[in-house]
Design a protein around this motif. Structure first.
Motif, PDB file in Angstrom:
ATOM      1  N   TYR A 274     115.953   1.136  -1.891  1.00  8.57           N
ATOM      2  CA  TYR A 274     116.723   1.928  -3.123  1.00  8.57           C
ATOM      3  C   TYR A 274     117.979   1.333  -3.300  1.00  8.57           C
ATOM      4  CZ  TYR A 274     117.858   6.459  -5.395  1.00  8.57           C
ATOM      5  OH  TYR A 274     118.183   7.270  -6.512  1.00  8.57           O
ATOM      6  N   LEU A 275     118.803   0.954  -2.151  1.00  5.21           N
ATOM      7  CA  LEU A 275     120.088   0.317  -2.442  1.00  5.21           C
ATOM      8  C   LEU A 275     119.782  -1.282  -2.998  1.00  5.21           C
ATOM      9  CD1 LEU A 275     122.292   1.697   0.428  1.00  5.21           C
ATOM     10  CD2 LEU A 275     122.381   2.060  -1.994  1.00  5.21           C
ATOM     11  N   HIS A 276     118.865  -1.791  -2.782  1.00  7.59           N
ATOM     12  CA  HIS A 276     118.605  -3.161  -2.862  1.00  7.59           C
ATOM     13  C   HIS A 276     118.562  -3.083  -4.636  1.00  7.59           C
ATOM     14  CE1 HIS A 276     116.886  -7.094  -3.512  1.00  7.59           C
ATOM     15  NE2 HIS A 276     115.864  -6.898  -4.324  1.00  7.59           N
ATOM     16  N   TYR A 277     117.945  -2.014  -5.204  1.00  8.50           N
ATOM     17  CA  TYR A 277     117.599  -2.242  -6.503  1.00  8.50           C
ATOM     18  C   TYR A 277     118.915  -1.604  -7.298  1.00  8.50           C
ATOM     19  CZ  TYR A 277     112.988  -3.726  -6.128  1.00  8.50           C
ATOM     20  OH  TYR A 277     111.673  -4.441  -5.970  1.00  8.50           O
ATOM     21  N   VAL A 278     119.636  -0.477  -6.621  1.00  9.70           N
ATOM     22  CA  VAL A 278     120.670   0.105  -7.373  1.00  9.70           C
ATOM     23  C   VAL A 278     121.963  -0.795  -7.062  1.00  9.70           C
ATOM     24  CG1 VAL A 278     122.002   2.357  -7.232  1.00  9.70           C
ATOM     25  CG2 VAL A 278     119.580   2.460  -7.065  1.00  9.70           C
ATOM     26  N   PHE A 279     122.250  -1.358  -5.886  1.00  6.58           N
ATOM     27  CA  PHE A 279     123.377  -1.907  -5.534  1.00  6.58           C
ATOM     28  C   PHE A 279     123.343  -3.378  -5.394  1.00  6.58           C
ATOM     29  CE2 PHE A 279     126.675  -3.216  -2.728  1.00  6.58           C
ATOM     30  CZ  PHE A 279     127.813  -3.089  -3.159  1.00  6.58           C
ATOM     31  N   LEU A 284     125.159  -8.577  -7.840  1.00  8.18           N
ATOM     32  CA  LEU A 284     124.990  -9.907  -8.216  1.00  8.18           C
ATOM     33  C   LEU A 284     125.078 -10.271  -9.400  1.00  8.18           C
ATOM     34  CD1 LEU A 284     122.030 -10.824  -5.534  1.00  8.18           C
ATOM     35  CD2 LEU A 284     124.382 -11.498  -5.257  1.00  8.18           C
ATOM     36  N   ALA A 285     124.392  -9.500 -10.451  1.00  8.65           N
ATOM     37  CA  ALA A 285     124.527  -9.711 -11.781  1.00  8.65           C
ATOM     38  C   ALA A 285     126.055  -9.506 -12.331  1.00  8.65           C
ATOM     39  CB  ALA A 285     123.560  -8.856 -12.667  1.00  8.65           C
ATOM     40  N   TRP A 286     126.486  -8.512 -11.810  1.00 13.02           N
ATOM     41  CA  TRP A 286     128.103  -8.137 -12.034  1.00 13.02           C
ATOM     42  C   TRP A 286     128.868  -9.242 -11.620  1.00 13.02           C
ATOM     43  CZ3 TRP A 286     132.814  -7.537 -10.287  1.00 13.02           C
ATOM     44  CH2 TRP A 286     133.816  -6.863 -11.084  1.00 13.02           C
ATOM     45  N   ARG A 287     128.880  -9.800 -10.563  1.00 10.04           N
ATOM     46  CA  ARG A 287     129.615 -10.881 -10.042  1.00 10.04           C
ATOM     47  C   ARG A 287     129.342 -12.168 -10.906  1.00 10.04           C
ATOM     48  NH1 ARG A 287     129.072 -12.835  -3.664  1.00 10.04           N
ATOM     49  NH2 ARG A 287     126.903 -13.212  -4.627  1.00 10.04           N
ATOM     50  N   ARG A 288     128.520 -12.325 -11.517  1.00  9.94           N
ATOM     51  CA  ARG A 288     128.051 -13.610 -12.146  1.00  9.94           C
ATOM     52  C   ARG A 288     128.576 -13.597 -13.653  1.00  9.94           C
ATOM     53  NH1 ARG A 288     123.174 -13.685 -11.095  1.00  9.94           N
ATOM     54  NH2 ARG A 288     122.304 -12.527 -12.890  1.00  9.94           N
ATOM     55  N   THR A 289     128.534 -12.269 -14.146  1.00 14.66           N
ATOM     56  CA  THR A 289     128.657 -12.101 -15.558  1.00 14.66           C
ATOM     57  C   THR A 289     129.816 -11.369 -15.953  1.00 14.66           C
ATOM     58  OG1 THR A 289     127.511 -10.136 -15.560  1.00 14.66           O
ATOM     59  CG2 THR A 289     126.166 -12.122 -16.166  1.00 14.66           C
ATOM     60  N   ARG A 290     130.536 -10.612 -15.003  1.00 13.22           N
ATOM     61  CA  ARG A 290     131.750  -9.749 -15.051  1.00 13.22           C
ATOM     62  C   ARG A 290     132.874 -10.178 -14.557  1.00 13.22           C
ATOM     63  NH1 ARG A 290     130.974  -6.408 -19.472  1.00 13.22           N
ATOM     64  NH2 ARG A 290     132.022  -4.527 -18.501  1.00 13.22           N
ATOM     65  N   ALA A 291     132.839 -10.521 -13.321  1.00 15.12           N
ATOM     66  CA  ALA A 291     134.104 -10.885 -12.599  1.00 15.12           C
ATOM     67  C   ALA A 291     134.733 -12.442 -13.145  1.00 15.12           C
ATOM     68  CB  ALA A 291     133.672 -11.242 -11.124  1.00 15.12           C
ATOM     69  N   LEU A 318     134.810  -0.634  -9.453  1.00 18.78           N
ATOM     70  CA  LEU A 318     135.044   0.610  -9.113  1.00 18.78           C
ATOM     71  C   LEU A 318     134.525   1.664 -10.098  1.00 18.78           C
ATOM     72  CD1 LEU A 318     137.718   1.792  -6.475  1.00 18.78           C
ATOM     73  CD2 LEU A 318     135.198   1.860  -6.092  1.00 18.78           C
ATOM     74  N   ALA A 319     134.964   1.325 -11.424  1.00 19.12           N
ATOM     75  CA  ALA A 319     134.699   2.250 -12.552  1.00 19.12           C
ATOM     76  C   ALA A 319     133.001   2.026 -13.006  1.00 19.12           C
ATOM     77  CB  ALA A 319     135.570   1.889 -13.714  1.00 19.12           C
ATOM     78  N   GLU A 320     132.839   0.957 -12.844  1.00 21.39           N
ATOM     79  CA  GLU A 320     131.290   0.750 -13.393  1.00 21.39           C
ATOM     80  C   GLU A 320     130.293   1.088 -12.076  1.00 21.39           C
ATOM     81  OE1 GLU A 320     130.696  -3.256 -14.804  1.00 21.39           O
ATOM     82  OE2 GLU A 320     132.216  -3.214 -16.270  1.00 21.39           O
ATOM     83  N   LEU A 321     130.654   0.805 -11.072  1.00 24.03           N
ATOM     84  CA  LEU A 321     129.934   1.417 -10.201  1.00 24.03           C
ATOM     85  C   LEU A 321     129.586   2.850  -9.867  1.00 24.03           C
ATOM     86  CD1 LEU A 321     128.399   0.586  -7.523  1.00 24.03           C
ATOM     87  CD2 LEU A 321     130.668   1.006  -6.034  1.00 24.03           C
TER      88      LEU A 321
END
Length: 490
Positions: A274-279, A284-291, A318-321
């Motif tokens: 569950y957390l693999h797909y949710v978090f 991983l994508a957020w770190r690559r594209t947003r950070a 935190l806000a997007e999470l």
């Protein structure tokens, strides 16, 4: 003649050099341990019955090569009698019985007949999951943790299913996920966190856990996540049977469409899926594209720590999470959801005095502190949680009370095992003081217990010192430094 003798000699090839390169901080980079590794290598040099890789190894290899492969024929690996037998012997012999009262020893009285019958029911679809029995165990902070006690047959089948699914999902799970996975532990999670914080530009830290995670995950989403990889409808229905079996408490059965009961062998794996797909995949994508800067993540079950180079990244994360979790019926614990936990940045103004500031990091079992040294470098210090030490000392005191009139060597052997077990787990670098304190308090509890054995007088201090030196092992560090452990694993 000499040429012929030379040609008959075996040519021994030179050993290829070790070409391993790079650092071992795979937990901070989201990589697997090593490419090309299967669950185990059981293929000898000569042909024999064991020369062919096992079925689970072949599944593991296919899953590793094709991350989008859906497996449509898996149930026959579950109802294999040998696998069910191995799952039976892996079950705790003294575990509590489920609602049917079946115990490990009674079931083993006709083990082969029982396993063949269980295998046949699984094969023809006649197996039915039974409700779990509700039980409560005390937590270190004095609260009660609700657990579910499955029946023995449910435990056996769940262990077999976990073994089969691990062959697939261990290729999918990311490197920074450490909870309830084979050959991974809390120590490795904290080691990866330490290496990540010391080697990356981390100035802001967010540590959080998910509120009532095991009680709130939605079955609908979980089944969808499982079906990404599992195309065997019979195995999916088997998992759905456990999710819908319900809980039996005070003679009343309750069924819910959310949550998975803690206590079964299948629950930790389903939680990781569950957390693999949710978090995991999301961050991983957020770190690559947003950070905009460095990001370090370590997750252990529903607890995670994330480190950021920039404060804006931490607050945006935190806000997007929160928004991401709300979509999947999850929410962060309110104690840690208020703001990004901020620690002093590395680039402070010159001349500012060193304060030795430290912040707590919430990861299981060990109390982790984020601390700054005199050279303005950051490190993760680990120490035994005070609540866990107090709970263990209370348990030891109670057992000493019950063993008060047993021979001293028998009490000493018991306390030796207690201190050794504590040191083997908590004996991490920079935690020897806490381990030594535990040994000292165990010795004092033993002395008080021996003084109450009779009214003839107290045990002299010199004699007690000999008992302690004879039975309680000295404090030593059992675990390597984080950098050393990760280097060895690579």
């Amino acid at each position: 003649m000499n040429d012929r003798r030379k040609s008959d000699r075996a040519v021994i090839p030179k050993k290829s050099p070790n070409k391993a390169q790079g650092r071992a901080a795979e937990a901070t980079e989201g990589r697997a341990l090593a490419k090309g590794k299967t669950l185990g290598n059981n293929t000898p040099r000569t042909q024999s019955r064991t020369s062919v890789p096992s079925a689970l190894e072949r599944i593991h290899e296919v899953a590793r090569k094709d991350r989008k492969q859906r497996f449509t024929a898996l149930l026959h690996h579950v109802y294999d009698v040998e696998r069910l037998r191995a799952a039976y012997f892996a079950t705790r012999r003294d575990a509590a019985a489920g609602i049917d009262g079946e115990t490990w020893r009674h079931y083993g009285g006709a083990l082969e007949d029982n396993l063949r019958d269980l295998s046949a029911r699984l094969k023809r679809g006649a197996y039915r999951a039974k409700p779990v029995r509700r039980a409560f165990i005390p937590k270190a902070d004095g609260q009660q943790r609700p657990l579910g006690v499955p029946t023995l047959e449910d435990k056996i089948v769940q262990r077999a299913v976990v073994e089969v699914l691990n062959a697939i999902y261990e290729t999918d799970f990311v490197g920074f996920s450490y909870g309830f996975r084979p050959k991974r532990s809390q120590h490795q999670a904290l080691d990866a966190l330490t290496v990540g914080i010391k080697t990356k530009k981390v100035n802001w830290v967010v540590d959080a856990d998910i509120r009532s995670f095991f009680d709130t995950l939605k079955h609908e989403w979980l089944v969808k996540f499982v079906e990404h990889r599992i195309g065997d409808r019979r195995l999916v229905r088997l998992i759905q049977k456990w999710l819908s079996a319900g809980v039996l408490e005070d003679g009343e059965r309750t069924v819910s469409e959310v949550g998975t009961v803690q206590g079964g062998s299948i629950s930790p794996l389903l939680a990781n899926i569950y957390l693999h797909y949710v978090f995991d995949l999301w961050i991983l994508a957020w770190r690559r594209t947003r950070a905009r800067g460095d990001v370090v993540v370590v997750r252990y079950a529903d607890d995670f720590v994330a480190g950021f180079e920039h404060k804006s990244d931490a607050e945006q994360f935190l806000a997007e999470l929160r928004e991401r979790f709300s979509k999947f019926n999850l929410e962060l614990h309110p104690r840690q959801d208020a703001h990004a936990r901020v620690r002093p940045p590395c680039g402070r103004k010159p001349g500012r005095p060193w304060r030795g500031e430290a912040e707590d990091l919430q990861l299981p079992r060990l109390h982790a502190l984020l601390r700054e040294d005199e050279e303005r470098r950051f490190n993760v210090l680990r120490k035994t949680m005070a609540t866990r030490m107090a709970a263990k000392l209370a348990e030891v005191t109670e057992k000493l009370r019950k063993r008060r009139h047993t021979p001293v060597p028998e009490q000493g052997a018991y306390l030796k095992a207690v201190v050794q077990g504590h040191a083997r787990y908590y004996g991490v670098p920079l935690n020897s003081h806490s381990v030594g304190s535990f040994r000292h308090q165990v010795g004092m509890a033993w002395w008080r217990s021996l003084n109450r054995r009779s009214q003839r007088g107290k045990v002299p201090a010199a004699r007690m010192a000999k008992h302690l030196a004879r039975w309680l092992p000295q404090v030593r560090v059992c675990h390597p430094w984080p950098e050393q452990r990760l280097r060895v694993r690579t």
